[in-house]
Design an enzyme around this catalytic site. Structure first.
Site, short mmCIF file in Angstrom:
data_model
loop_
_atom_site.label_atom_id
_atom_site.label_comp_id
_atom_site.label_asym_id
_atom_site.label_seq_id
_atom_site.Cartn_x
_atom_site.Cartn_y
_atom_site.Cartn_z
CB ALA A 246 7.80 -4.93 -2.55
CG HIS A 247 4.99 -8.56 -0.44
ND1 HIS A 247 5.11 -9.66 0.38
CD2 HIS A 247 5.71 -7.57 0.15
CE1 HIS A 247 5.85 -9.33 1.41
NE2 HIS A 247 6.22 -8.09 1.30
CG ASN A 248 0.34 -7.36 -0.07
OD1 ASN A 248 1.20 -8.19 0.22
ND2 ASN A 248 -0.92 -7.69 -0.26
#
Lengths: 328, 328, 328
Positions: free
Chosen positions: C236-238
């Protein structure tokens, strides 16, 4: 619209006609709204009232009904419905040879006419059997051998050397023949092991959307005849899956595991690598399998237990944390 | 670069300005580095020191700060940030009608100009509303109806008859309208049940990459307005998902299950078929749902329990295996 | 067919030759069937008998054997096999500059010849290094920077601004740079937070089929050098994933989690967001991680426990439901 008589439908489903066998039927219908050229079905007693008043021409049913419709008496309404529905809505096959102008087909590809290749499909030096439909965006690698009357939905990818039997259905963005997850560890680094094997799907296999079936590292990853695999499943390298197996969405099986015939795995089941699962093993949703399953039967949970034991365990676990007055 | 005054931004987010409302802002920025034409935000007290020294032109904040920047006082910085960011970075829409020369569009497709269709997209006999963007490699089946200002990312597949509302976003390689996993069992064999229904996504739904939403067997698989679905989720045939639901990655829901409004499912949740989940049900990551969830609330685990009971169970289970001196 | 002497192969794998080092070898083979121009391997004592009678020209082995074949003595047969196999079956790279006529390449794309771009690929205003192969159906967004000798398999999607190091392998229908699942909740509604960051894969990363790696919300989602990710994983993001990590199929990691170096996650592991996982952490299949894992070691289960404790817990749970005479 294809017409068929009630008598012919009865023959198709191995049923017995009560009433006018000569009526011609053009499709399925809901008993509440269908007209005389439609066939409906009664699966449960509570629908028998509808049968009394229906205008439908025919009804599939297990037990004889009070109705003016012709009745096709069968042992299993679901099976009969499936066959009648498939008669009116068959899986499309190529009837005319048609390679779209925007498809890119290797000059030495062997297409056994009629084959339908859709816009933007890319076909390498492969063999494709008569009746097969290749949808838009599909990529077929060199050395693939695709049987007859297969249907590949859009954006499917076949790596090199994938073999499909006849009447195989692959849903959108399925990936067959991708590299297995094979590495040797040298110190802290992973050295890729070239994946040189292939992937074989036998006749009448259906593979869901976004499912991946890796190629063998050296040998073959094989899916047995008539096995059905749902969306987003993963079959790792060198697995051998038997015939007539059904796997629901999210089943993921690690490398070199063997699954017998007629197994049924519910959604999200995970199975470790290098295991043997016997035939006729049924595993409940979300179960994790870390050991061989040598005997047929129903299993579930983590730890994986016989289904009844697993259900008892769930009750015991609930009992360990009785709910309180605080709203829990 | 679009300019907007602090006053206009305050109006956009329903905030109140403290300081110079006439400053013009061109974008977001980090308070530590942003210049006077940028707006930053202070989410937590520990960032208030930065506000003192920032050169940024404006700050989104809940509580008034000691700063030379204009302040936009709001109730919820996250919501305000989302709206300001969306102002400067809107979801792209088609402004000029542009069908790429390499796209293949059915002559009877109805495109409500302006529509943007990218390279190698394939559009069947479908209807597409104004403002919608179809990215490269997307395949849109016959009979699809796509609303206005939708954005379909690359390699998405829409089977026939899929209906999208307005402002629907589909991420790369999402698959909508694929066949449900429907078979009738005759002896040891699976007879495919034709999947004749459709898939409907209401307005403002967003679907993650590699997510599959099957078509109904007969009826409809429906996703309610404003529901957000993450990557690699699976919604099986004939599910009805409510409005304003959020599902994180890997949620997989079996057939004919109904989910209410405003539910929140964390990653990897699995839900069996033919269940009813009430509105406002929140389920923790990795939970398996095998029974109806008739009351709103927080749940987790397997067995699925009210969240507090489930956390107690985890503590009890740890207690069953106290760690030893041996390093465990 | 590339020829190489046994001496050269020994050098390649850091091994020592016993017997005729001058023999020339053209490929791998099975000791039972291979001819004198092939090299086989003996991994276990029980295969030593085969070595006696083999016609193969050379054998990779840890311990010296009774055989007429030349022997290459190595410390680790698996590593040596991987290197020898990779010598005969290298990952293909572009050797001649070849942009297929049906590919759509942005006029300002920078291709460092030789680059191979396959049929129907779409390349935006991106930079691609020498030796890289872009397969059919791949979509590369504007602003992407792809290193040298990368291999992108069919139907991969790169959103805008994705950065790939050198020798990166992406399998079919992998999606990089897709929007993170980021929303702010206002009342009952989800307000989309624009995902403005990017995705970076360092050198020698391999990503499986149908895996998604989201872009950062503002910053970067980063995959460290030489990390290998299997099919159907989600990052997922980051997230920041370290170097030399291996993740098996179905691993899904929520947003902003950091994973150290050399971690090994088995299939179906789920990790919550905003967690820190130390280096050298190994997690068993199907485990759910809801807390930081600050110390290296082996863990599994849900609750996540040190592996030995987790195995004890599984035994304890089985003991809670002893099987009965009734067949359970």
């Amino acid at each position: 619209m294809t017409q068929i008589t009630v008598a012919e439908l009865a023959k198709l489903v191995g049923g017995r006609v009560v009433g006018d066998a000569s009526r011609s039927i053009v499709g399925l219908g809901d008993l509440r709204s269908a007209g005389p050229d439609r066939i409906g079905f009664v699966r449960e007693a509570r629908y028998q009232a509808v049968a009394k008043t229906t205008r439908a021409g025919a009804i599939l049913t297990v037990t004889q009904l009070a109705t003016s419709a012709a009745q096709v008496l069968v042992d299993d309404v679901d099976v009969a419905y499936a066959k009648v529905s498939a008669h009116f809505h068959p899986v499309p096959r190529a009837t005319a040879h048609d390679v779209h102008a925007t498809a890119v087909v290797h000059p030495e590809a062997q297409l056994e006419a009629p084959v339908a290749i859709g816009p933007r499909a890319v076909v390498g030096k492969a063999r494709i059997g008569a009746g097969t439909v290749i949808s838009p965006g599909v990529v077929v690698g060199d050395g693939c051998v695709i049987g007859r009357d297969c249907f590949l939905h859009p954006n499917v990818t076949l790596y090199t050397g994938v073999q499909l039997g006849n009447r195989v259905i692959l849903h959108a963005s399925a990936v067959l023949g991708s590299d297995g997850f094979g590495y040797a560890r040298e110190g802290s680094q992973w050295i890729k092991v070239p994946q040189l094997g292939n992937t074989v799907l036998e006749d009448d296999v259906e593979v869901g959307a976004l499912t991946a079936i890796d190629r063998g590292a050296l040998g073959t990853t094989r899916i047995g005849a008539r096995t059905k695999i749902d969306n987003q499943c993963h079959i790792a390298h060198n697995c051998t899956i038997g015939c007539d197996v059904a796997m629901a969405a999210g089943v993921q099986i690690a490398g070199s595991t063997t699954v017998g015939d007629r197994c049924v795995f519910a959604g999200k089941v995970g199975i470790s690598g290098h295991l043997q699962v016997a035939s006729d093993v049924r595993i409940g949703g979300g179960s994790m399998v870390f050991k061989d399953v040598p005997e047929s039967g129903d299993y579930m949970g983590h730890p994986l237990l016989e289904k009844r034991r697993s259900l008892r365990l769930l009750r015991v676990l609930r009992g360990l944390v009785p709910s309180r007055e605080d709203g829990e």
